[in-house]
Scaffold this active site. Structure first.
Site, mmCIF file in Angstrom:
data_model
loop_
_atom_site.group_PDB
_atom_site.id
_atom_site.type_symbol
_atom_site.label_atom_id
_atom_site.label_comp_id
_atom_site.label_asym_id
_atom_site.label_seq_id
_atom_site.Cartn_x
_atom_site.Cartn_y
_atom_site.Cartn_z
ATOM 1 N N ASP A 15 39.343 -103.988 9.161
ATOM 2 C CA ASP A 15 38.264 -104.752 8.531
ATOM 3 C C ASP A 15 37.136 -105.050 9.530
ATOM 4 O OD1 ASP A 15 36.965 -106.041 6.513
ATOM 5 O OD2 ASP A 15 38.221 -107.836 6.545
ATOM 6 N N HIS A 32 31.164 -97.768 9.206
ATOM 7 C CA HIS A 32 32.335 -96.966 8.818
ATOM 8 C C HIS A 32 32.468 -95.743 9.729
ATOM 9 C CE1 HIS A 32 32.967 -99.593 5.524
ATOM 10 N NE2 HIS A 32 31.922 -99.190 4.814
ATOM 11 N N SER A 60 40.665 -98.929 -0.538
ATOM 12 C CA SER A 60 41.606 -99.596 -1.436
ATOM 13 C C SER A 60 41.270 -99.305 -2.898
ATOM 14 C CB SER A 60 41.580 -101.110 -1.192
ATOM 15 O OG SER A 60 40.448 -101.670 -1.802
ATOM 16 N N SER A 61 42.230 -99.562 -3.764
ATOM 17 C CA SER A 61 42.018 -99.396 -5.213
ATOM 18 C C SER A 61 40.813 -100.223 -5.660
ATOM 19 C CB SER A 61 43.236 -99.892 -5.997
ATOM 20 O OG SER A 61 44.432 -99.442 -5.436
ATOM 21 N N TRP A 64 36.380 -99.301 -5.092
ATOM 22 C CA TRP A 64 35.473 -98.633 -6.051
ATOM 23 C C TRP A 64 34.408 -99.589 -6.552
ATOM 24 C CZ3 TRP A 64 35.858 -93.526 -6.270
ATOM 25 C CH2 TRP A 64 37.098 -92.918 -6.040
ATOM 26 N N LEU A 126 53.119 -88.111 16.186
ATOM 27 C CA LEU A 126 52.713 -89.357 15.524
ATOM 28 C C LEU A 126 52.409 -89.041 14.059
ATOM 29 C CD1 LEU A 126 51.560 -92.410 16.024
ATOM 30 C CD2 LEU A 126 49.339 -91.293 15.911
ATOM 31 N N ARG A 182 44.528 -112.252 5.374
ATOM 32 C CA ARG A 182 45.166 -111.993 4.081
ATOM 33 C C ARG A 182 45.606 -110.542 4.019
ATOM 34 N NH1 ARG A 182 39.760 -113.489 2.575
ATOM 35 N NH2 ARG A 182 38.463 -111.625 2.585
HETATM 36 C C1 FPP Z 1 36.592 -102.556 5.848
HETATM 37 O O1 FPP Z 1 35.426 -103.007 6.463
HETATM 38 C C2 FPP Z 1 36.679 -101.109 5.978
HETATM 39 C C3 FPP Z 1 36.691 -100.222 4.942
HETATM 40 C C4 FPP Z 1 36.633 -100.622 3.531
HETATM 41 C C5 FPP Z 1 36.737 -98.782 5.173
HETATM 42 C C6 FPP Z 1 37.510 -98.360 6.386
HETATM 43 C C7 FPP Z 1 37.261 -96.928 6.570
HETATM 44 C C8 FPP Z 1 37.167 -96.325 7.754
HETATM 45 C C9 FPP Z 1 37.387 -96.956 9.074
HETATM 46 C C10 FPP Z 1 36.886 -94.888 7.765
HETATM 47 C C11 FPP Z 1 38.177 -94.170 7.491
HETATM 48 C C12 FPP Z 1 37.949 -92.755 7.474
HETATM 49 C C13 FPP Z 1 38.922 -91.862 7.685
HETATM 50 C C14 FPP Z 1 38.575 -90.448 7.865
HETATM 51 C C15 FPP Z 1 40.350 -92.216 7.740
HETATM 52 P P1 FPP Z 1 34.358 -103.743 5.557
HETATM 53 O O2 FPP Z 1 33.400 -102.721 5.047
HETATM 54 O O3 FPP Z 1 35.036 -104.532 4.490
HETATM 55 O O4 FPP Z 1 33.677 -104.663 6.616
HETATM 56 P P2 FPP Z 1 33.052 -106.119 6.355
HETATM 57 O O5 FPP Z 1 34.195 -107.011 5.971
HETATM 58 O O6 FPP Z 1 32.486 -106.452 7.691
HETATM 59 O O7 FPP Z 1 32.009 -105.962 5.291
#
Ligand code: FPP
Length: 237
Positions: A15, A32, A60-61, A64, A126, A182
């Site tokens: 996160d 990201h 996550s689900s 979207w 791994l 959480r």
């Molecule tokens: C949460 O941060 C992160 C996500 C919803 C996406 C996580 C995805 C990646 C790290 C890329 C994964 C890619 C591959 C190829 C596995 P947030 O956007 O909720 O951050 P915030 O809470 O600061 O808004």
């Protein structure tokens, strides 16, 4: 013989990408993108410390419901990262597994997933489980439906065998970055006896030092699995 002080399976809620980007006046997708780099670093550090399974929550689900440009940006990034990284994963002996609902994913994303999974299937250093279009409730429901379809009894063992992560043991340690405390519909069934570690570090800033803090904290815990401390220490249960 694995070192019992080192968690064999670490699961991570990555996160804080959006906040990392906002702090730099960058679009969220830049966070990201940096998150993918952080994941690569983390997988390497886990391997070096003897961790055998790393499971990450990539989409996550519920994700979207984010703005459509962020959803499509994440899908594009995911497809791009898979096609770019598969060679390195191969060289590093990482077995990539996708965990989650395939329904709703585009043919392009599904194709990249399949290719990456097939190409790394023989690796065993791994296991990297990428939870994509995953939700803990979805997982429990799909496992229950499988048992029903197969006419199997609803036992803990059968349900565990039908969960989307049945190919690995349950996580020993669940880490969440980004300051929230959480579970957000992550591995609800599988984390029943996991230890938790929360860090304020935003996921793109997560490094080996933070991983070591989490592992050091884990090493100090007494995992009782419902027993008393005395039972654990004397091995009398
Ligand atoms: C949460 O941060 C992160 C996500 C919803 C996406 C996580 C995805 C990646 C790290 C890329 C994964 C890619 C591959 C190829 C596995 P947030 O956007 O909720 O951050 P915030 O809470 O600061 O808004």
């Amino acid at each position: 013989m694995p070192d019992s002080k080192v968690p064999q399976h670490i699961a991570i809620v990555m996160d804080g990408n959006g906040r990392w980007a906002s702090k730099r006046y960058l679009p969220r997708i830049a966070g990201h993108r940096q998150g993918v780099e952080s994941l690569k670093r983390c997988a390497r550090a886990c391997d070096e410390r003897g961790v055998r399974v790393l499971t990450v929550f990539a989409f996550s689900s519920e994700n979207w419901k984010r703005p459509s440009e962020e959803v499509s940006g994440l899908m594009d990034l995911f497809a791009l990262a898979l096609s770019r990284e598969v060679r390195q994963l191969q060289a590093d002996g990482v077995q990539l597994r996708f965990v989650g609902d395939r329904a709703g994913l585009s043919a392009r994303v599904l194709q990249h997933m399949q290719q990456a999974q097939d190409a790394t299937a023989g690796n065993s250093r791994l296991v990297l489980n990428v939870c994509f279009n995953y939700g803990g409730r979805w997982d429990i429901l799909q496992a229950a439906s499988t048992l029903q379809e197969q006419g199997l009894a609803f036992t803990e063992e059968n349900l565990s065998q039908a969960m989307a992560t049945a190919h690995v043991p349950d996580p020993d340690l669940v880490i969440r970055t980004g300051g929230e405390q959480r579970i957000s519909n992550f591995l609800l069934w599988q984390s029943a006896y996991s230890e938790f570690f929360f860090s304020d570090v935003l996921w793109p800033d997560f490094d080996a030092a933070t991983l070591d803090q989490a592992i050091a904290s884990y090493a100090q815990r007494e995992r009782r699995f419902g027993l008393t401390s005395e039972q654990v220490q004397t091995g009398s249960a």
